[in-house]
Design a protein around this motif. Structure first.
Motif, PDB file in Angstrom:
ATOM      1  N   ARG A 140       0.852  -1.186   0.000  1.00  0.00           N
ATOM      2  CA  ARG A 140       0.000   0.000   0.000  1.00  0.00           C
ATOM      3  C   ARG A 140       0.886   1.233   0.000  1.00  0.00           C
ATOM      4  O   ARG A 140       1.812   1.345   0.812  1.00  0.00           O
ATOM      5  N   SER A 141       0.602   2.152  -0.908  1.00  0.00           N
ATOM      6  CA  SER A 141       1.365   3.399  -0.947  1.00  0.00           C
ATOM      7  C   SER A 141       0.410   4.572  -0.798  1.00  0.00           C
ATOM      8  O   SER A 141      -0.756   4.514  -1.204  1.00  0.00           O
ATOM      9  N   LEU A 142       0.915   5.644  -0.210  1.00  0.00           N
ATOM     10  CA  LEU A 142       0.075   6.794   0.128  1.00  0.00           C
ATOM     11  C   LEU A 142       0.888   8.076   0.039  1.00  0.00           C
ATOM     12  O   LEU A 142       1.971   8.176   0.615  1.00  0.00           O
ATOM     13  N   VAL A 143       0.361   9.039  -0.700  1.00  0.00           N
ATOM     14  CA  VAL A 143       0.921  10.396  -0.727  1.00  0.00           C
ATOM     15  C   VAL A 143       0.016  11.273   0.124  1.00  0.00           C
ATOM     16  O   VAL A 143      -1.203  11.275  -0.055  1.00  0.00           O
ATOM     17  N   TYR A 144       0.589  11.985   1.063  1.00  0.00           N
ATOM     18  CA  TYR A 144      -0.230  12.811   1.956  1.00  0.00           C
ATOM     19  C   TYR A 144       0.549  14.044   2.391  1.00  0.00           C
ATOM     20  O   TYR A 144       1.758  14.151   2.173  1.00  0.00           O
ATOM     21  N   LYS A 145      -0.158  14.985   2.989  1.00  0.00           N
ATOM     22  CA  LYS A 145       0.469  16.183   3.550  1.00  0.00           C
ATOM     23  C   LYS A 145       0.333  16.135   5.065  1.00  0.00           C
ATOM     24  O   LYS A 145      -0.707  15.750   5.598  1.00  0.00           O
ATOM     25  N   THR A 146       1.373  16.524   5.744  1.00  0.00           N
ATOM     26  CA  THR A 146       1.293  16.640   7.193  1.00  0.00           C
ATOM     27  C   THR A 146       0.476  17.894   7.532  1.00  0.00           C
ATOM     28  O   THR A 146       0.140  18.694   6.653  1.00  0.00           O
ATOM     29  N   THR A 147       0.154  18.055   8.794  1.00  0.00           N
ATOM     30  CA  THR A 147      -0.606  19.240   9.192  1.00  0.00           C
ATOM     31  C   THR A 147       0.206  20.516   8.979  1.00  0.00           C
ATOM     32  O   THR A 147      -0.353  21.611   8.971  1.00  0.00           O
ATOM     33  N   ARG A 148       1.515  20.379   8.809  1.00  0.00           N
ATOM     34  CA  ARG A 148       2.360  21.548   8.494  1.00  0.00           C
ATOM     35  C   ARG A 148       2.390  21.829   6.996  1.00  0.00           C
ATOM     36  O   ARG A 148       3.068  22.758   6.553  1.00  0.00           O
ATOM     37  N   GLY A 149       1.683  20.980   6.216  1.00  0.00           N
ATOM     38  CA  GLY A 149       1.622  21.183   4.773  1.00  0.00           C
ATOM     39  C   GLY A 149       2.782  20.576   4.016  1.00  0.00           C
ATOM     40  O   GLY A 149       2.979  20.878   2.835  1.00  0.00           O
ATOM     41  N   GLU A 150       3.534  19.693   4.658  1.00  0.00           N
ATOM     42  CA  GLU A 150       4.694  19.073   4.022  1.00  0.00           C
ATOM     43  C   GLU A 150       4.294  17.753   3.355  1.00  0.00           C
ATOM     44  O   GLU A 150       3.578  16.949   3.942  1.00  0.00           O
ATOM     45  N   ASP A 151       4.760  17.558   2.116  1.00  0.00           N
ATOM     46  CA  ASP A 151       4.442  16.341   1.376  1.00  0.00           C
ATOM     47  C   ASP A 151       5.215  15.157   1.933  1.00  0.00           C
ATOM     48  O   ASP A 151       6.406  15.255   2.245  1.00  0.00           O
ATOM     49  N   ARG A 152       4.526  14.031   2.043  1.00  0.00           N
ATOM     50  CA  ARG A 152       5.149  12.798   2.484  1.00  0.00           C
ATOM     51  C   ARG A 152       4.643  11.644   1.603  1.00  0.00           C
ATOM     52  O   ARG A 152       3.529  11.675   1.095  1.00  0.00           O
ATOM     53  N   TYR A 153       5.491  10.643   1.435  1.00  0.00           N
ATOM     54  CA  TYR A 153       5.127   9.449   0.661  1.00  0.00           C
ATOM     55  C   TYR A 153       5.470   8.237   1.513  1.00  0.00           C
ATOM     56  O   TYR A 153       6.596   8.065   1.960  1.00  0.00           O
ATOM     57  N   LEU A 154       4.465   7.380   1.738  1.00  0.00           N
ATOM     58  CA  LEU A 154       4.626   6.206   2.589  1.00  0.00           C
ATOM     59  C   LEU A 154       4.294   4.949   1.795  1.00  0.00           C
ATOM     60  O   LEU A 154       3.308   4.907   1.053  1.00  0.00           O
ATOM     61  N   LEU A 155       5.126   3.925   1.944  1.00  0.00           N
ATOM     62  CA  LEU A 155       4.856   2.603   1.379  1.00  0.00           C
ATOM     63  C   LEU A 155       4.911   1.594   2.513  1.00  0.00           C
ATOM     64  O   LEU A 155       5.842   1.616   3.323  1.00  0.00           O
ATOM     65  N   VAL A 156       3.903   0.712   2.586  1.00  0.00           N
ATOM     66  CA  VAL A 156       3.878  -0.327   3.612  1.00  0.00           C
ATOM     67  C   VAL A 156       3.719  -1.676   2.926  1.00  0.00           C
ATOM     68  O   VAL A 156       2.863  -1.835   2.050  1.00  0.00           O
ATOM     69  N   ARG A 157       4.547  -2.642   3.329  1.00  0.00           N
ATOM     70  CA  ARG A 157       4.476  -3.985   2.746  1.00  0.00           C
ATOM     71  C   ARG A 157       4.044  -4.989   3.811  1.00  0.00           C
ATOM     72  O   ARG A 157       4.448  -4.899   4.973  1.00  0.00           O
ATOM     73  N   ASN A 158       3.227  -5.938   3.396  1.00  0.00           N
ATOM     74  CA  ASN A 158       2.832  -7.065   4.232  1.00  0.00           C
ATOM     75  C   ASN A 158       3.333  -8.312   3.528  1.00  0.00           C
ATOM     76  O   ASN A 158       2.859  -8.663   2.448  1.00  0.00           O
ATOM     77  N   ALA A 159       4.326  -8.979   4.096  1.00  0.00           N
ATOM     78  CA  ALA A 159       4.960 -10.128   3.449  1.00  0.00           C
ATOM     79  C   ALA A 159       4.952 -11.316   4.396  1.00  0.00           C
ATOM     80  O   ALA A 159       4.894 -11.157   5.614  1.00  0.00           O
ATOM     81  N   GLY A 160       5.011 -12.513   3.831  1.00  0.00           N
ATOM     82  CA  GLY A 160       5.048 -13.670   4.711  1.00  0.00           C
ATOM     83  C   GLY A 160       5.077 -14.988   3.974  1.00  0.00           C
ATOM     84  O   GLY A 160       5.177 -15.050   2.747  1.00  0.00           O
ATOM     85  N   THR A 161       4.968 -16.056   4.752  1.00  0.00           N
ATOM     86  CA  THR A 161       4.911 -17.418   4.236  1.00  0.00           C
ATOM     87  C   THR A 161       3.582 -18.020   4.666  1.00  0.00           C
ATOM     88  O   THR A 161       2.689 -17.294   5.107  1.00  0.00           O
ATOM     89  N   ASN A 162       3.467 -19.335   4.587  1.00  0.00           N
ATOM     90  CA  ASN A 162       2.240 -19.992   5.026  1.00  0.00           C
ATOM     91  C   ASN A 162       2.149 -20.102   6.539  1.00  0.00           C
ATOM     92  O   ASN A 162       1.131 -20.551   7.076  1.00  0.00           O
ATOM     93  N   THR A 163       3.192 -19.706   7.256  1.00  0.00           N
ATOM     94  CA  THR A 163       3.177 -19.819   8.716  1.00  0.00           C
ATOM     95  C   THR A 163       3.565 -18.534   9.431  1.00  0.00           C
ATOM     96  O   THR A 163       3.400 -18.436  10.646  1.00  0.00           O
TER      97      THR A 163
END
Length: 328
Positions: free
Chosen positions: A181-204
């Motif tokens: 999941r990736s997200l472009v957003y602004k902080t409350t100070r108006g600064e641009d930020r880009y976040l990527l979150v990964r969910n990875a795994g095996t069968n266990t």
């Protein structure tokens, strides 16, 4: 890359869909229905002709051929899509390979890539001008996350791969990057930020990691610590608080919740958990995602794990959750 008149979607290899305004003939004139739906031409869904869909490399006519060229394999795939009515309301623009094929030194046949159906495109994160493509991986397979950058004229210029994020693995076992999941957003100070979150795994097992992304290059600038769920993480949702733009929370479920939690002796791993990945005061990515809350069905009145229903389909406990005390 495929241009869609209504919506976008990805398939084997890599297609990027661009949503365009509807133009030209009316929808009724455009529609061709192969499902015989009594409701009329949607076009609606129909039985996918799986037996007629090759799962390996084909030639220009659509026949299985491990020796065909890349151009012929793509042409054959497009011909099959058209003859089997697999693509509707899309216009192909670019096909970008994420897993290249390699030649078998013994036979000279192509193998192991997207065009052989061995490409394992999995999690997909798209935000801003960046695209992140994960892979299912597994024993002996450790494909990195592909990082693509959308070009200034995306209809004429295909996305360009600008980097990779190494696969997570344990020994010879590559983790399935099932969710990105990736997200472009602004902080409350108006600064641009880009976040990527990964969910990875095996069968266990399952692990999560967040990345702060350079919006210009699409490359990670820093990574959070890895969160180990000590169970098989799966369903995953990234929530951006509309009331506080600094606040981004991950909601994660586990297939194997209820096992002992090594991080909290005496407790078990929840079925569902909420984790903060940003600082709600500054909007900056946290160095270590913070557990906010957890929920386990059995602990809140659900049926015991592995309980079997009776002949009528009912469980013996029949308990339900009571949230009345939480009313304001």
């Amino acid at each position: 890359m495929a241009r869609a008149r209504r919506c976008g979607l990805t398939l084997a290899g890599f297609f990027l869909a661009v949503v365009l305004p509807r133009s030209g003939p009316t929808l009724a004139q455009q529609c061709v229905d192969h499902s015989n739906d009594p409701a009329g031409c949607q076009p609606s869904t129909f039985d996918t002709p799986m037996a007629k869909m090759p799962s390996v490399r084909v030639n220009r006519t659509g026949a299985i051929d491990p020796f065909s060229s890349e151009a012929d394999a793509k042409a054959g795939a497009f011909a099959l899509e058209q003859s089997l009515h697999l693509f509707r309301n899309f216009e192909h623009k670019h096909w970008v390979i994420t897993v290249p094929s390699e030649r078998d030194p013994a036979t000279g046949a192509w193998r192991g890539g997207d065009l052989e159906g061995a490409g394992d495109g999995r999690g997909l994160g798209v935000a801003g001008n960046c695209i992140y493509v994960g892979h299912s991986n597994g024993p002996g397979v450790k494909h990195a996350i592909n990082i693509f950058k959308i070009q200034p004229n995306p209809e004429k210029q295909p996305p360009v791969q600008v980097g990779e994020i190494p696969a997570m693995f344990l020994g010879n076992q590559g983790f399935d990057d099932r969710e990105l999941r990736s997200l472009v957003y602004k902080t409350t100070r108006g600064e641009d930020r880009y976040l990527l979150v990964r969910n990875a795994g095996t069968n266990t097992m399952g692990q999560m990691q967040a990345y702060q992304i350079d919006m210009t290059t699409c490359l990670p600038m820093r990574a959070s610590e890895v969160t180990d769920f000590h169970s098989q993480s799966h369903e995953f949702f990234l929530w951006h608080d509309p009331a506080n733009t600094n606040r981004v929370i991950v909601y994660m479920t586990n297939w194997t919740g209820g096992v002992p939690d090594p991080n909290n002796p005496g407790l078990t791993v929840p079925d569902l958990m909420a984790l903060a990945v940003t600082d709600e005061e500054t909007g900056e990515m946290l160095a270590r995602p913070r557990m906010l809350a957890g929920f386990t069905l059995q602990e809140d009145g659900g049926p015991p794990i592995d309980e079997r229903p009776d002949a009528t389909g009912l469980f013996s406990h029949g308990r339900v959750l009571d949230f009345s005390e939480l009313k304001e």
